[in-house]
Design a protein around this motif. Structure first.
Motif, mmCIF file in Angstrom:
data_model
loop_
_atom_site.group_PDB
_atom_site.id
_atom_site.type_symbol
_atom_site.label_atom_id
_atom_site.label_comp_id
_atom_site.label_asym_id
_atom_site.label_seq_id
_atom_site.Cartn_x
_atom_site.Cartn_y
_atom_site.Cartn_z
ATOM 1 N N SER A 100 -2.336 -12.345 -0.251
ATOM 2 C CA SER A 100 -1.047 -12.465 -0.946
ATOM 3 C C SER A 100 -0.133 -11.358 -0.437
ATOM 4 O O SER A 100 -0.602 -10.384 0.178
ATOM 5 C CB SER A 100 -1.222 -12.287 -2.461
ATOM 6 O OG SER A 100 -1.566 -10.935 -2.725
ATOM 7 N N ASP A 118 1.553 -9.224 -2.322
ATOM 8 C CA ASP A 118 1.285 -8.012 -3.110
ATOM 9 C C ASP A 118 0.111 -7.232 -2.526
ATOM 10 O O ASP A 118 0.131 -6.009 -2.461
ATOM 11 C CB ASP A 118 0.950 -8.385 -4.566
ATOM 12 C CG ASP A 118 2.209 -8.764 -5.326
ATOM 13 O OD1 ASP A 118 3.309 -8.638 -4.751
ATOM 14 O OD2 ASP A 118 2.082 -9.208 -6.489
ATOM 15 N N GLU A 119 -0.896 -7.964 -2.133
ATOM 16 C CA GLU A 119 -2.077 -7.316 -1.559
ATOM 17 C C GLU A 119 -1.704 -6.623 -0.238
ATOM 18 O O GLU A 119 -2.155 -5.524 0.054
ATOM 19 C CB GLU A 119 -3.186 -8.363 -1.359
ATOM 20 C CG GLU A 119 -4.401 -7.895 -0.587
ATOM 21 C CD GLU A 119 -5.154 -6.740 -1.239
ATOM 22 O OE1 GLU A 119 -4.948 -6.489 -2.444
ATOM 23 O OE2 GLU A 119 -5.919 -6.064 -0.523
#
Ligand code: 5GP
Length: 189
Positions: free
Chosen positions: A129, A131-132
């Motif tokens: 993702s 965010d990751e």
């Protein structure tokens, strides 16, 4: 169809900064020592622990531009304020000896290779993702806030281009991603 098992096959691995290309490539070379990884030239400063000639050839901007003018690079691009390029000769030498060659480069470079070497096999490594990805880039702790911002902006652009690639592999679990990369390259695992 692009056969990736040919001797002397050129493979490109691209993916946003922080996705873990470096760790994946290290793991891949450990299980496939016959693959030769190209060492790029860059104008950025070495990070702690990086070694001249092993991680990069660290060049002054003028020298880099001389090599560009002399057509010394197979491809080159600007990334987050620095220049990066693949020295042409060693790649050609290894390919002509029949050795599989791997390039770990960013999107613009991959596009140049696609244009000039349409038989190259192109892999895009994607994060689980965004965010990751941001967490990983920040967690590295080596870049300034400005550099992090540039890398995140560029990461969004790169992610939008993933469908241009022959294979898209998600790097959630390193071992699994490495296995999948080897499989798509047609290597024996
Ligand atoms: P870093 O500064 O984190 O080592 O690398 C920044 C980006 O430049 C990464 O996405 C990396 O894959 C890419 N890169 C490294 N070497 C080359 C190269 O020779 N050519 C191109 N086009 N990109 C490169």
């Amino acid at each position: 169809m692009k056969l990736s098992t040919d001797l002397g096959r050129l493979t490109v691995i691209t993916g946003p900064s922080g996705v873990g290309k470096g760790s994946l490539v290290k793991e891949l070379l450990r299980s496939q020592p016959q693959v030769w990884l190209s060492v790029s030239a860059t104008t950025r400063s070495p990070r702690e622990g990086e070694k001249e000639g092993r991680d990069y050839f660290f060049l002054q901007k003028e020298r880099f531009l001389e090599l560009v003018a002399a057509k010394g690079f197979l491809e080159w691009a600007e990334f987050a304020g620095n220049s990066y390029g693949t020295p042409r000769k060693p790649v050609e030498d290894h390919l002509s000896k029949g050795q599989p060659v791997l390039l770990e480069i960013e999107l613009e470079g991959a596009r140049q290779v696609r244009k000039n070497s349409p038989n190259a096999f192109q892999i895009f490594l994607a994060p689980p993702s965004f965010d990751e990805l941001e967490r990983r880039i920040r967690g590295r702790g080596t870049d300034s806030e400005e550099a992090i911002h540039k890398r995140l902006t560029r990461a969004r652009e790169e992610l939008n281009a993933k469908n241009e690639f022959d294979a898209v592999i998600i790097n959630d679990d390193l071992q699994l991603a490495c296995y999948q990369v080897q499989k798509t390259m047609g290597l024996n695992v």
